[in-house]
Each structure stands twice: as C-alpha cells, then as structure tokens.
Design an enzyme around this catalytic site. Sequence first.
Site, PDB file in Angstrom:
ATOM      1  N   ARG A 179     -36.392  19.931  14.238  1.00  0.00           N
ATOM      2  CA  ARG A 179     -36.740  20.668  15.452  1.00  0.00           C
ATOM      3  C   ARG A 179     -36.569  22.169  15.266  1.00  0.00           C
ATOM      4  O   ARG A 179     -37.132  22.947  16.007  1.00  0.00           O
ATOM      5  CB  ARG A 179     -35.810  20.244  16.598  1.00  0.00           C
ATOM      6  CG  ARG A 179     -36.017  18.857  17.108  1.00  0.00           C
ATOM      7  CD  ARG A 179     -34.808  18.413  17.912  1.00  0.00           C
ATOM      8  NE  ARG A 179     -34.563  19.217  19.092  1.00  0.00           N
ATOM      9  CZ  ARG A 179     -35.049  18.953  20.298  1.00  0.00           C
ATOM     10  NH1 ARG A 179     -35.815  17.917  20.466  1.00  0.00           N
ATOM     11  NH2 ARG A 179     -34.762  19.717  21.314  1.00  0.00           N
ATOM     12  N   ARG A 183     -38.384  30.912   9.860  1.00  0.00           N
ATOM     13  CA  ARG A 183     -39.501  31.855   9.773  1.00  0.00           C
ATOM     14  C   ARG A 183     -39.123  33.134   9.038  1.00  0.00           C
ATOM     15  O   ARG A 183     -38.002  33.599   9.163  1.00  0.00           O
ATOM     16  CB  ARG A 183     -39.961  32.335  11.141  1.00  0.00           C
ATOM     17  CG  ARG A 183     -39.767  31.477  12.289  1.00  0.00           C
ATOM     18  CD  ARG A 183     -40.568  32.091  13.422  1.00  0.00           C
ATOM     19  NE  ARG A 183     -40.787  31.051  14.377  1.00  0.00           N
ATOM     20  CZ  ARG A 183     -40.129  31.014  15.533  1.00  0.00           C
ATOM     21  NH1 ARG A 183     -39.290  31.957  15.864  1.00  0.00           N
ATOM     22  NH2 ARG A 183     -40.356  30.027  16.340  1.00  0.00           N
ATOM     23  N   ARG A 256     -25.023  10.232  23.896  1.00  0.00           N
ATOM     24  CA  ARG A 256     -24.167  11.399  24.067  1.00  0.00           C
ATOM     25  C   ARG A 256     -24.403  11.965  25.449  1.00  0.00           C
ATOM     26  O   ARG A 256     -25.503  11.853  26.009  1.00  0.00           O
ATOM     27  CB  ARG A 256     -24.493  12.496  23.036  1.00  0.00           C
ATOM     28  CG  ARG A 256     -24.151  12.141  21.628  1.00  0.00           C
ATOM     29  CD  ARG A 256     -22.690  11.919  21.414  1.00  0.00           C
ATOM     30  NE  ARG A 256     -21.919  13.151  21.314  1.00  0.00           N
ATOM     31  CZ  ARG A 256     -20.616  13.175  21.164  1.00  0.00           C
ATOM     32  NH1 ARG A 256     -19.917  12.025  21.130  1.00  0.00           N
ATOM     33  NH2 ARG A 256     -19.974  14.315  21.053  1.00  0.00           N
ATOM     34  N   ARG A 287     -22.035  25.340  23.746  1.00  0.00           N
ATOM     35  CA  ARG A 287     -22.730  26.563  24.143  1.00  0.00           C
ATOM     36  C   ARG A 287     -22.323  27.004  25.542  1.00  0.00           C
ATOM     37  O   ARG A 287     -21.741  26.232  26.299  1.00  0.00           O
ATOM     38  CB  ARG A 287     -24.243  26.422  24.044  1.00  0.00           C
ATOM     39  CG  ARG A 287     -24.831  25.250  24.778  1.00  0.00           C
ATOM     40  CD  ARG A 287     -26.313  25.073  24.387  1.00  0.00           C
ATOM     41  NE  ARG A 287     -26.827  23.847  24.960  1.00  0.00           N
ATOM     42  CZ  ARG A 287     -27.955  23.242  24.590  1.00  0.00           C
ATOM     43  NH1 ARG A 287     -28.708  23.756  23.657  1.00  0.00           N
ATOM     44  NH2 ARG A 287     -28.344  22.130  25.154  1.00  0.00           N
ATOM     45  N   GLU A 312     -20.635  24.021  27.855  1.00  0.00           N
ATOM     46  CA  GLU A 312     -21.059  22.638  27.595  1.00  0.00           C
ATOM     47  C   GLU A 312     -20.161  21.981  26.551  1.00  0.00           C
ATOM     48  O   GLU A 312     -19.995  22.502  25.453  1.00  0.00           O
ATOM     49  CB  GLU A 312     -22.489  22.609  27.051  1.00  0.00           C
ATOM     50  CG  GLU A 312     -23.515  23.052  28.049  1.00  0.00           C
ATOM     51  CD  GLU A 312     -24.951  22.787  27.570  1.00  0.00           C
ATOM     52  OE1 GLU A 312     -25.135  22.124  26.521  1.00  0.00           O
ATOM     53  OE2 GLU A 312     -25.872  23.272  28.240  1.00  0.00           O
ATOM     54  N   TYR A 359     -35.388  10.778  21.605  1.00  0.00           N
ATOM     55  CA  TYR A 359     -35.007  12.158  21.889  1.00  0.00           C
ATOM     56  C   TYR A 359     -36.265  12.948  22.269  1.00  0.00           C
ATOM     57  O   TYR A 359     -36.789  13.726  21.480  1.00  0.00           O
ATOM     58  CB  TYR A 359     -34.333  12.717  20.633  1.00  0.00           C
ATOM     59  CG  TYR A 359     -33.677  14.071  20.727  1.00  0.00           C
ATOM     60  CD1 TYR A 359     -33.502  14.732  21.925  1.00  0.00           C
ATOM     61  CD2 TYR A 359     -33.194  14.693  19.571  1.00  0.00           C
ATOM     62  CE1 TYR A 359     -32.891  15.973  21.978  1.00  0.00           C
ATOM     63  CE2 TYR A 359     -32.583  15.924  19.608  1.00  0.00           C
ATOM     64  CZ  TYR A 359     -32.436  16.557  20.804  1.00  0.00           C
ATOM     65  OH  TYR A 359     -31.830  17.797  20.835  1.00  0.00           O
ATOM     66  N   ASP A 361     -38.635  15.670  24.297  1.00  0.00           N
ATOM     67  CA  ASP A 361     -38.653  16.905  25.069  1.00  0.00           C
ATOM     68  C   ASP A 361     -39.505  16.650  26.313  1.00  0.00           C
ATOM     69  O   ASP A 361     -40.288  15.702  26.335  1.00  0.00           O
ATOM     70  CB  ASP A 361     -39.307  18.023  24.258  1.00  0.00           C
ATOM     71  CG  ASP A 361     -38.386  18.558  23.179  1.00  0.00           C
ATOM     72  OD1 ASP A 361     -37.173  18.343  23.278  1.00  0.00           O
ATOM     73  OD2 ASP A 361     -38.901  19.178  22.232  1.00  0.00           O
TER      74      ASP A 361
END
Length: 375
Positions: A179, A183, A256, A287, A312, A359, A361
């Site tokens: 994911r 770059r 989770r 985070r 979190e 999982y 999105d």
Amino acid sequence: MKPYDYLIVGAGLFGSTYACLARKKGKRCLVIDRRPYLGGNLYCERIEGINVHKYGAHIFHTSNKEVWDFVNSIVDFNRYTNSPVANYQGKLYNLPFNMNTFYQMWGVRTPEEAKARIEEQKLEAVTQMRVAGVSEPRNLEEQALTLIGKDIYEKLIKGYTEKQWGRRCSELPAFIIKRLPVRFVFDNNYFNDTYQGIPMGGYNKLIEGLLEGVETRTNVDFFADRSHWESLADKIVFTGKIDEFYDYRFGKLEYRTVRFEEEIHEHCNYQGNAVVNYTERDIPYTRIIEHKHFEMFGEEVYKLPYTIISREYSIEWHDGIEPYYPVNDVRNTGLYARYKELTDKESVIFGGRLAEYKYYDMHQVIEKVLDLKIE
Ligand code: UDP
C-alpha cells in the site's frame, strides 16, 4: 409477500451503498445496525464545531471516475490531501517515502543519489535472502527490505507495523506494505490516486445521503432475533463478521481494533497536520490525529481557539468492542477460507471488511457494490 426485498445487516459503507443503489432500483430495503447510529466506522461526532472521526481517520481516495462521480453525486468533497508525517525519536520525516524522506534520512539531494542509497540496501537484503534460498519475499519484513532497504524499514516501518498489527513483521503478509508508495519526486501526497478528499460537512453527510429514503433501525441486534429479521425480506445482505454469522463453528477469526484517547486542547493548532505517525516501538500509540485539519485549511485553522486530537492505540479485538481490521496472516486466512466455502452455498450477499474478511479501502467497497447486479 414479505415486507422488504432486502434486509441489510449493518449500516456501514457497504450496507449504505447497497441500500442506496437498491432503493434507486425501486427495491424496498430495511437497514439494521446494532450501534446507536448509522455509518459504521465512518461515523463522526461533531464536537465544538469539529467533526471527530470516532473510529479513526478516513480519507477518501480513488482513481475510478465512476466511484468518484458516484460519491460526489451524494455530497461534495473538499480538497484535503493526505500527507502524514512520521515522528521517529523526535525527528520528523515526510511520508510516503519520497525525496523529502530520503533527504531527511540521508541528506541526499537528487533522485540519483537516493536511488543509489536504496539500491545498495536492497541488494544487501536480496543477497541475504538468496543465501537463505529465498527468491520472493515471504512476509512483510522481506518485502520491506527488498522494496526500500533497512534504514527506512527500521525507522519508519518496523515499529509502526508491529504496534499496529501486534505481530512481528516476519509473520505478516507482504501485501500490507505494498500500500505504501515509494517515489523519487518531492511529493508528500500519501495516495497515488487521481481523486481525493473528505465530504464537505463530514462523513455523516455521505451516509445520510446514501440512506436517504431508506428505512433504517439502530440499536437492533440481528443475532438476538435472527429468524424474525430473516423472515422480513426476500434477500439478506450481511456486512457483519463472517465467523459470527456461522456461530463461530470453525473458531474465531482475529481482528485488530483501535482504542482512542481523545483530548480537547485550548490551542488552535496542536501538531500542524491531520496525521502524525509515531513509528518507534517504545511510544505506545501508533499515531495522533488532529481532526480539524481534515476540513479546515490555512487561516481557517486559527478561527477556532481549540482543537481535538486522538491518540490511537492498536489492540487485539475481543467481544464487546468494534472490530476494525482483519488480520490476514496464515491462520486467519485459512480459517476464513473455510467460512467462505459455506457462503458460496448461500443466497445471502456478504460484503465489506468484516463479511469478506478483507482489508478494503472505502473506494474499493463502493466499487464492489457498483459492480454487483442488484435485481
Ligand atoms: N506503515 C508503516 N509506517 C507508517 C505508515 C504505514 O510501516 O508510518 C505500514 C504499516 O505496515 C501499515 C501499512 O503501512 O500497516 C498501511 O498503513 P496505512 O496507514 O495506510 O493504513 P490504515 O490504517 O490507514 O488503513
């Protein structure tokens, strides 16, 4: 004749999108959810003028124009662009891994220098794997080491991933890390997608729009009176936990979950960004989200003299709390396959993260529903 064409169990994104499309086709739908509100994990609570993502940050992104046009037909989206920052031992690094990160990590200034650094480290990992007789990365650790090398793996990936999943990187599947883009340009946009944003006015607007004109009931537990609910409709769309649907007959799948510590601060701008990841193992949270930055930009941030943050903490799911992420390790993948075999024999439509143990999105969920034939 039954009162409804569809009973939709779960008012999250899959269920709400399904209901929207079915209603457009003239179907009679009933959506039930055991929580006191609609939207599943998209639900936001408005606190002091700030939409707080109660179940973790959701950022919509897609390259599929049909999906983007569809969600925009429900609600307008703002220009939010996700550009999280990682904090490792007090030093800040831009994400995803790009020229800014490489400059911060090694002081390299050109793509050529950065590539040389990474190639050197990748080669080291590939050589070690070859010596061990391994040709393809077998797990997340090997995937990360051969994708980006050990410096970034150790500082920005290992601790965060192990905290998030509660498992060692060597026991997690490689695809999780795919994911994350790499770059060689100075571009901190986390996603590669063409379209991105947050619904204007928050995610509740998206859910309200999807469910407009649809009958919904909250605080209703499908499993408490299953035969009653099933008797109401010709077809069932189930978006809850697949193992619960089958009474856990083969055993429990693992999930989770995230626990949040929410704080309001008398401060306009706590961390200067919506998302700051804490990538070292020793800080217990993964985070900190500062919610106002999802919808307030530039000077707007200073119009409110306070801010809301959430720390979190990633934890293992147990009964009584909401599951968030399927854990696609070897054990769970095998167990899910056994449940999946049962679903193939049903007329029930199973969809979403929990029912497909995937999982997903948000855009993938919508894409999936748009591709279904609702008849
Ligand atoms: N990840 C990481 N370091 C980071 C952010 C992400 O190693 O600072 C890895 C980690 O393995 C995680 C995966 O990338 O499980 C996906 O992270 P993302 O934040 O995209 O997932 P989300 O929780 O938002 O779905």
